[in-house]
Write a protein that holds these residues in place. Sequence first.
Motif, PDB file in Angstrom:
ATOM      1  N   LEU A 184       0.814  -1.222   0.000  1.00 35.05           N
ATOM      2  CA  LEU A 184       0.000   0.000   0.000  1.00 35.05           C
ATOM      3  C   LEU A 184       0.844   1.268   0.000  1.00 35.05           C
ATOM      4  CD1 LEU A 184      -2.861  -0.853   2.504  1.00 35.05           C
ATOM      5  CD2 LEU A 184      -3.042  -0.534   0.035  1.00 35.05           C
ATOM      6  N   GLY A 185       2.015   1.214   0.610  1.00 34.62           N
ATOM      7  CA  GLY A 185       2.863   2.401   0.704  1.00 34.62           C
ATOM      8  C   GLY A 185       3.864   2.546  -0.419  1.00 34.62           C
ATOM      9  N   GLU A 186       3.896   1.611  -1.348  1.00 30.02           N
ATOM     10  CA  GLU A 186       4.879   1.658  -2.435  1.00 30.02           C
ATOM     11  C   GLU A 186       4.592   2.819  -3.381  1.00 30.02           C
ATOM     12  OE1 GLU A 186       7.863   1.448  -4.617  1.00 30.02           O
ATOM     13  OE2 GLU A 186       7.764  -0.162  -3.127  1.00 30.02           O
ATOM     14  N   GLN A 187       5.582   3.697  -3.554  1.00 27.14           N
ATOM     15  CA  GLN A 187       5.400   4.879  -4.405  1.00 27.14           C
ATOM     16  C   GLN A 187       6.292   4.902  -5.646  1.00 27.14           C
ATOM     17  OE1 GLN A 187       3.036   7.374  -3.898  1.00 27.14           O
ATOM     18  NE2 GLN A 187       2.302   5.868  -2.433  1.00 27.14           N
ATOM     19  N   GLY A 188       7.252   3.953  -5.730  1.00 31.22           N
ATOM     20  CA  GLY A 188       8.181   4.005  -6.849  1.00 31.22           C
ATOM     21  C   GLY A 188       8.031   2.901  -7.872  1.00 31.22           C
ATOM     22  N   ARG A 189       7.436   1.787  -7.484  1.00 28.06           N
ATOM     23  CA  ARG A 189       7.325   0.622  -8.368  1.00 28.06           C
ATOM     24  C   ARG A 189       5.950   0.556  -9.018  1.00 28.06           C
ATOM     25  NH1 ARG A 189       9.961  -4.038  -6.242  1.00 28.06           N
ATOM     26  NH2 ARG A 189       9.177  -5.039  -8.136  1.00 28.06           N
ATOM     27  N   LEU A 190       5.907  -0.116 -10.160  1.00 27.12           N
ATOM     28  CA  LEU A 190       4.636  -0.372 -10.844  1.00 27.12           C
ATOM     29  C   LEU A 190       3.993  -1.657 -10.350  1.00 27.12           C
ATOM     30  CD1 LEU A 190       5.669   0.260 -14.581  1.00 27.12           C
ATOM     31  CD2 LEU A 190       4.645   1.878 -12.988  1.00 27.12           C
ATOM     32  N   VAL A 191       4.821  -2.659 -10.069  1.00 26.98           N
ATOM     33  CA  VAL A 191       4.341  -4.001  -9.711  1.00 26.98           C
ATOM     34  C   VAL A 191       5.156  -4.508  -8.534  1.00 26.98           C
ATOM     35  CG1 VAL A 191       3.897  -6.351 -10.567  1.00 26.98           C
ATOM     36  CG2 VAL A 191       3.882  -4.428 -12.170  1.00 26.98           C
ATOM     37  N   VAL A 192       4.487  -5.098  -7.561  1.00 29.07           N
ATOM     38  CA  VAL A 192       5.181  -5.671  -6.408  1.00 29.07           C
ATOM     39  C   VAL A 192       4.544  -6.999  -6.021  1.00 29.07           C
ATOM     40  CG1 VAL A 192       5.938  -3.454  -5.439  1.00 29.07           C
ATOM     41  CG2 VAL A 192       3.730  -4.416  -4.748  1.00 29.07           C
ATOM     42  N   ALA A 193       5.290  -7.766  -5.246  1.00 30.33           N
ATOM     43  CA  ALA A 193       4.738  -8.955  -4.600  1.00 30.33           C
ATOM     44  C   ALA A 193       4.078  -8.494  -3.310  1.00 30.33           C
ATOM     45  CB  ALA A 193       5.852  -9.962  -4.317  1.00 30.33           C
ATOM     46  N   ASN A 194       2.999  -9.157  -2.930  1.00 25.96           N
ATOM     47  CA  ASN A 194       2.300  -8.827  -1.693  1.00 25.96           C
ATOM     48  C   ASN A 194       1.709 -10.102  -1.120  1.00 25.96           C
ATOM     49  OD1 ASN A 194       1.626  -6.869   0.227  1.00 25.96           O
ATOM     50  ND2 ASN A 194      -0.364  -6.430  -0.684  1.00 25.96           N
ATOM     51  N   GLN A 195       1.174 -10.017   0.083  1.00 22.90           N
ATOM     52  CA  GLN A 195       0.591 -11.199   0.707  1.00 22.90           C
ATOM     53  C   GLN A 195      -0.841 -10.940   1.131  1.00 22.90           C
ATOM     54  OE1 GLN A 195       3.281 -12.736   3.716  1.00 22.90           O
ATOM     55  NE2 GLN A 195       4.303 -13.889   2.108  1.00 22.90           N
ATOM     56  N   SER A 196      -1.661 -11.955   0.913  1.00 24.50           N
ATOM     57  CA  SER A 196      -3.068 -11.907   1.289  1.00 24.50           C
ATOM     58  C   SER A 196      -3.252 -12.515   2.670  1.00 24.50           C
ATOM     59  CB  SER A 196      -3.899 -12.706   0.274  1.00 24.50           C
ATOM     60  OG  SER A 196      -5.207 -12.909   0.745  1.00 24.50           O
ATOM     61  N   PRO A 197      -4.161 -11.968   3.470  1.00 24.91           N
ATOM     62  CA  PRO A 197      -4.412 -12.555   4.783  1.00 24.91           C
ATOM     63  C   PRO A 197      -5.170 -13.877   4.707  1.00 24.91           C
ATOM     64  CG  PRO A 197      -5.873 -10.694   4.406  1.00 24.91           C
ATOM     65  CD  PRO A 197      -4.914 -10.738   3.260  1.00 24.91           C
ATOM     66  N   LYS A 198      -5.768 -14.183   3.546  1.00 22.42           N
ATOM     67  CA  LYS A 198      -6.464 -15.461   3.401  1.00 22.42           C
ATOM     68  C   LYS A 198      -6.387 -15.933   1.965  1.00 22.42           C
ATOM     69  CE  LYS A 198     -10.950 -13.178   2.890  1.00 22.42           C
ATOM     70  NZ  LYS A 198     -12.303 -13.063   3.393  1.00 22.42           N
ATOM     71  N   GLY A 199      -6.756 -17.179   1.759  1.00 19.63           N
ATOM     72  CA  GLY A 199      -6.683 -17.763   0.422  1.00 19.63           C
ATOM     73  C   GLY A 199      -5.232 -17.975   0.010  1.00 19.63           C
ATOM     74  N   VAL A 200      -4.967 -17.872  -1.288  1.00 18.54           N
ATOM     75  CA  VAL A 200      -3.600 -17.989  -1.790  1.00 18.54           C
ATOM     76  C   VAL A 200      -2.813 -16.817  -1.231  1.00 18.54           C
ATOM     77  CG1 VAL A 200      -2.125 -18.026  -3.832  1.00 18.54           C
ATOM     78  CG2 VAL A 200      -4.353 -19.179  -3.881  1.00 18.54           C
ATOM     79  N   LYS A 201      -1.806 -17.112  -0.434  1.00 16.52           N
ATOM     80  CA  LYS A 201      -1.096 -16.069   0.319  1.00 16.52           C
ATOM     81  C   LYS A 201      -0.269 -15.145  -0.567  1.00 16.52           C
ATOM     82  CE  LYS A 201       1.617 -15.351   4.406  1.00 16.52           C
ATOM     83  NZ  LYS A 201       1.686 -15.733   5.787  1.00 16.52           N
ATOM     84  N   ASN A 202       0.575 -15.696  -1.414  1.00 19.92           N
ATOM     85  CA  ASN A 202       1.465 -14.873  -2.237  1.00 19.92           C
ATOM     86  C   ASN A 202       0.734 -14.338  -3.466  1.00 19.92           C
ATOM     87  OD1 ASN A 202       3.777 -15.131  -0.600  1.00 19.92           O
ATOM     88  ND2 ASN A 202       4.183 -17.148  -1.464  1.00 19.92           N
ATOM     89  N   ARG A 203       0.908 -13.037  -3.703  1.00 17.85           N
ATOM     90  CA  ARG A 203       0.221 -12.363  -4.807  1.00 17.85           C
ATOM     91  C   ARG A 203       1.195 -11.437  -5.548  1.00 17.85           C
ATOM     92  NH1 ARG A 203      -5.547 -12.442  -3.869  1.00 17.85           N
ATOM     93  NH2 ARG A 203      -5.892 -14.098  -2.345  1.00 17.85           N
ATOM     94  N   LEU A 204       0.801 -11.089  -6.751  1.00 17.57           N
ATOM     95  CA  LEU A 204       1.455 -10.042  -7.534  1.00 17.57           C
ATOM     96  C   LEU A 204       0.406  -8.970  -7.772  1.00 17.57           C
ATOM     97  CD1 LEU A 204       3.133 -12.349 -10.198  1.00 17.57           C
ATOM     98  CD2 LEU A 204       4.255 -11.263  -8.244  1.00 17.57           C
ATOM     99  N   THR A 205       0.794  -7.708  -7.740  1.00 20.99           N
ATOM    100  CA  THR A 205      -0.193  -6.645  -7.907  1.00 20.99           C
ATOM    101  C   THR A 205       0.414  -5.387  -8.501  1.00 20.99           C
ATOM    102  OG1 THR A 205      -1.934  -5.385  -6.772  1.00 20.99           O
ATOM    103  CG2 THR A 205       0.105  -5.735  -5.539  1.00 20.99           C
TER     104      THR A 205
END
Length: 198
Positions: free
Chosen positions: A168-189
């Motif tokens: 949520l705080g990323e200001q320089g990148r277009l795409v990052v890896a992130n984690q979900s609190p439920k379901g499939v944990k690892n995400r790209l966004t």
Amino acid sequence: MNRGKSCAAPEIRVFGDGDELAQEATEFFLWLGKESIQASGRFRVALSGGSTPRALYATLASRPFSEQLDWKRVEFYFGDERCVPPDHPESNFRMAEEALFGPLKIAPERIFRMKGEADPDEAARQYEALIRERFGAAPQTWPSFDLVLLGLGEDAHTASLFPDTPALGEQGRLVVANQSPKGVKNRLTLTAAAINQA
């Protein structure tokens, strides 16, 4: 819906049910697609997953809507992806393939998927590089999608930007890896900064 970047405020519409939303979203998608193709020769859209987009994709792929856009001029990207293989039941790409790409016979060279099966950080870097290359956007500049489709989860997440996560705080990148609190944990966004350029 905001039908132009020069508008002072977004246009907000409320719909009675999912079918009405899918119909209106289809009309907006087609209108904006035609406008973008007329202006630049192409329409660049970032897709999302979930039940609401599935209804939109199915409507777009049905007649008479499927005949109202030059699909050879549409480039499909993704706003987020679960870190699973492309044939996994939880894959946003798989859902789009089944509901939209397959029925419309979209050529593979028009589809730019996030590689959910790869290492998340490396996949995020690769997808950002791909977007920058396709859009001709140098580092420190922001490419602009013609349309980014977004849903809203019960916990107020959109794309794979979940409350209280570092992405949520990323200001320089277009795409990052992130984690979900439920379901499939690892995400790209896509990041909020990238989404806000659309």
